[in-house]
Structure formats: C-alpha cells, structure tokens
Enzyme design. Structure first.
Site, short mmCIF file in Angstrom:
data_model
loop_
_atom_site.label_atom_id
_atom_site.label_comp_id
_atom_site.label_asym_id
_atom_site.label_seq_id
_atom_site.Cartn_x
_atom_site.Cartn_y
_atom_site.Cartn_z
N GLY A 69 67.75 -2.43 47.43
CA GLY A 69 69.14 -2.23 47.79
C GLY A 69 69.73 -1.01 47.13
N GLN A 177 76.19 -8.78 48.33
CA GLN A 177 76.59 -10.13 47.92
C GLN A 177 77.03 -11.01 49.08
OE1 GLN A 177 76.21 -11.49 44.98
NE2 GLN A 177 75.45 -9.60 44.06
N CYS A 320 79.65 -7.71 24.56
CA CYS A 320 78.68 -8.11 23.54
C CYS A 320 77.38 -8.63 24.15
CB CYS A 320 79.29 -9.14 22.60
SG CYS A 320 80.45 -10.25 23.36
#
Length: 462
Positions: A69, A177, A320
């Site tokens: 993709g 998606q 994080c």
C-alpha cells in the site's frame, strides 16, 4: 491472546489462505507468456483484477497491483505530480494523512515543490471549505484519506472530490482503512489500498487511476501492469488478496453493525470506568471497528505492556511508545491528549466476550501504571497558597507523562489566578499540558523558549 490491532494488520482470512494455496500450484507461471501455463496464470490475474476493481468501484483496466500500500501511495503521488508539472508543483494534503503520504510530500518539497497542509478539528475531520480554499491554479494534486488510521474518523471524501473536480485538481484517496467496509464514493481520481488491512496476505497493494487522470509513472518501466509497476508480481498473493476482499465485503454490512455496537460499548465504558480519560475521534462519522482514547498520567508504553501481559494486543500513538519520542502527528493535529494513548481496532469476528474482558482489565491496568509513576489518584485538594512569588516545575529531561504529573501535584499550591510555569524538553508536553488544562478547568496561557527547553505557562482558575 486477543488481537485488537486490526488497523495495523488483519489475520489472514480463511478464503485468502485457500486461494493462496491453490494459486501456488496454478499461478506460478508468467502471465505474459502465450503458452498454456502462462494463459492459466493470466486468467487468474484477470479474475483477481476484475474482483478488486468491482470492490473499488472502478474499471479493471484502471487498477494495478503493487508490492504494498505504501508503494501504491508513493507511485500515485509521484506519477500524478510528474504528469501535471506544467500545471504547477503545489500539493495539498490533510494534517492527519498516513505517514506514506507525508513522506512523499517531504520528498516533493525537498525537490522544489510546495505543500499546503490542511488542519482538522478536534475530531480529526477536515473542513471541505478549508481544502477548497487551499486549491490554487498551480495545484497539481490533493490527497485525503477516506478514514483515519489512528482515530477512525471518516473524511468528507465525496464533498472534497466535488470541490477538487470543480477546481480541476485530481484527488488521491488513501482507502487502506475503509475499503474492507465498502467502496469509496465520489469522483476521486486515484485510490490506494493495502491487502493486509482486510485479511489478505502482506505484500499486495492496489492503485486505481481513473481514466482522464494524467499520470506518468516514474522510474524504469516494463510492459507489466500498464507500465505502472515493474517486475514479476506475486500472483498467488494477488489472487488471495482479491478473493479475501470479495469475502470480507460479503460479510461487511452485518459485521460493521456488530462491531460498531462493541466499539460504542468501549467508548462508553472507558469514559465511565477510567478516571481522567479522553475518548478521541468523531463519535458518529467513524469506522465501525476502531476507537482511540488517552489517559492522563499514564506512560503509553508501560500501559501497552500491561495489557499485553493481560492477553490483549493493542496499539498506541503516545510519544513514549515511539523511537522519536514525539507524539502521533494525528493526535497533535487534533490538539488532544496524547499520553497514555490506546488504539483498539477489532478484526472481523472479534468475540463480544473478549471485548468485555478487555473492559474489565483496563481500569486496573491504568490504575497500576499511574501508581508506578506516582501520579495523583484524584483531583488534588486545595492547600494553603505557597508564599513563593514564582511557581516553577522543572521537568527538564523527563519524558511523558512525568511533566504533567508534576504539574498536577503542585497546582494546588498556586493561588487561584496565579500562574505556574512548567519547564520541559519533551515534545509531548506541547500537546499534553494544554490538554490537561482543558480536562482540569485550568487556563493554558502559552509557551516561550527557555534555555534548553520550553516554558509552558498555566494559570490556576479552580
């Protein structure tokens, strides 16, 4: 183990597995050759192209298969920008596009092109008026995803395509998606997708270029795939990809209703059961299987590990959990909390009981992570104002979510109406401190440079 990361990849669909194994025996030859084995391979390729084109909503001769993709996106952008160079070198895209679009845009800009990035609202949705206003006489291409990969918000593609057509600008739609749930409507010009998002094998992408769209493939070319994708393609994987796309589409309507109900349950329960959590993305105009939420005072990576130990595979946009220590560009563009971010994307067939088990595990996992970080358990009670004239929190060298935790610990020492300054050099603080203020009813005053970091100023209102 419950796999809740379908937005990254979906397990191989049973139909894909059957088609892959069968075509390994029948589709190994070169489909460009006229002998029997080649003709057999060509029949398989043509059937796969017709099935994929039907699912996309284009003609078979408008669609080619690519090795991924990402390569489909890069080929679409480079080919269109090159073909329309005489028109201009201006590119327009939304701020929440997939990184493949952003990377291609960066290459285009480095080569002398210009780029306009369109902002989004707090749900992650583009305003069509903003996109239309960005289109110029020298605009060569506009790019807009059909639905966001991190928060699930659907974009107004049909309206955007109409605005682009009126301006004479081709629109590229990244449908990675959404394609498994249905075709993308509107007069788009180019469309890309990736098979591993719907249960096909990895290593297969789709690129559709509608007739009338100027397109000039870049790089060395050969006679395959209309000259747009060089090399001998992975025909068994292509056949499996097309077969699984047809299979998931047959189940999509009913499964979308079922998964939407489960995601609605997650959205409601997170808001009720997890203190200081923010569910992000459009609550209505969204993909049926995806929900994202962020939790104050939580280290995203530690939370993901805790959920993994409990048997759940989820994703995150928290800084994080990233090697760059910067928050997701999608969450940053939306202006929402990034720390403690969790993305839950349910594959088709996800059992209801596993979602309920996740909702039982989640509150304790969040509480445990907050406890490890020494975060405040609840809103801090008001204490006597500190006599200090200046209130400063030094969080330099500390990573998310520590700067926000330190802010929450001392805000009660600041007189109402006074300000507190947080010194931080973590990029996530630029997003999470204003988000904390919004969730806590405090005023975010602004930021300024401060030595090695940035000073974020907060005024206590309550």
């Amino acid at each position: 183990m419950s796999y809740f990361d379908a937005a990254s990849a979906v397990p191989l669909h049973p139909v894909a597995r059957e088609a892959l194994l069968a075509s390994l025996d029948e589709g190994w030859a070169d489909p460009a050759r006229p002998y029997r084995e080649g003709r057999r391979a060509r029949l398989l390729l043509d059937a796969a192209r017709e099935a994929a084109a039907e699912a996309v909503g284009c003609r078979p001769d408008e669609l080619v298969f690519t090795p991924s993709g990402t390569q489909a996106v890069h080929s679409a952008m480079s080919g269109t920008l090159a073909a329309r160079r005489r028109v201009g070198r201006h590119l327009v895209h939304s701020a929440v596009e997939h990184s493949s679009v952003l990377h291609a845009a960066a290459v285009h800009e480095a080569a002398g092109g210009t780029v306009s990035e369109i902002g989004v609202d707090r749900t992650g949705r583009v305003a069509v008026g903003d996109l239309a206003a960005a289109l110029r006489p020298d605009t060569a291409l506009a790019a807009l995803q059909s639905a966001n990969h991190e928060v699930g918000t659907e974009q107004p593609v049909e309206e955007a395509a109409a605005a682009c057509r009126e301006a004479g600008v081709p629109l590229l739609v990244d449908a990675a998606q959404s394609l498994l749930w249905g075709p993308v409507g509107g007069a788009w010009s180019l469309l890309t997708a990736s098979a591993h998002k719907w249960g096909g094998p990895p290593g297969v992408g789709l690129l559709a270029v509608r007739k009338g769209t100027r397109f000039a493939p870049q790089g060395p070319q050969d006679e395959r795939e209309s000259g747009r994708v060089p090399g001998f393609g992975n025909l068994p994987a292509v056949v499996a990809a097309a077969a699984s796309l047809r299979a998931v589409r047959a189940e999509a309507a009913a499964e979308a209703v079922r998964l939407r109900e489960l995601v609605d349950r997650v959205r409601a329960r997170v808001a009720e059961a997890v203190p200081d959590a923010e569910v992000v993305g459009d609550p209505v105009r969204r993909l049926p299987h995806l929900v994202t939420f962020s939790c104050l005072y939580v280290d995203g990576e530690t939370l993901l590990h805790a959920l993994d130990r409990a048997g759940f595979s989820v994703s995150s946009g928290s800084s994080c959990t990233s090697s760059t220590l910067t928050p997701s560009h999608v969450l940053r563009a939306m202006g929402v909390l990034s720390e403690g971010n969790v993305r839950v994307s349910l594959p088709p067939g996800t059992p209801e009981g596993e979602v309920d088990r996740f909702l039982d595990v989640l509150p304790e996992a969040v509480r445990s992570v907050r406890e490890q970080l020494g975060a405040p358990a609840a809103a801090r009670p008001e204490s006597a104002p500190s006599p200090a004239a200046e209130h400063v929190v030094d969080a330099l060298g500390k990573r998310c979510p520590v700067p926000v935790i330190e802010l929450a610990k001392v805000i009660g020492d600041v007189p109402v109406g006074a300000t507190l300054t947080v010194l931080a050099d973590d990029e996530a603080a630029r997003l999470d401190i204003p988000a904390w203020c919004g969730m806590r009813g405090q005023e975010y005053v602004g930021e300024r440079a401060a030595g090695e970091g940035t000073a974020y100023v907060v005024r206590r209102l309550v």
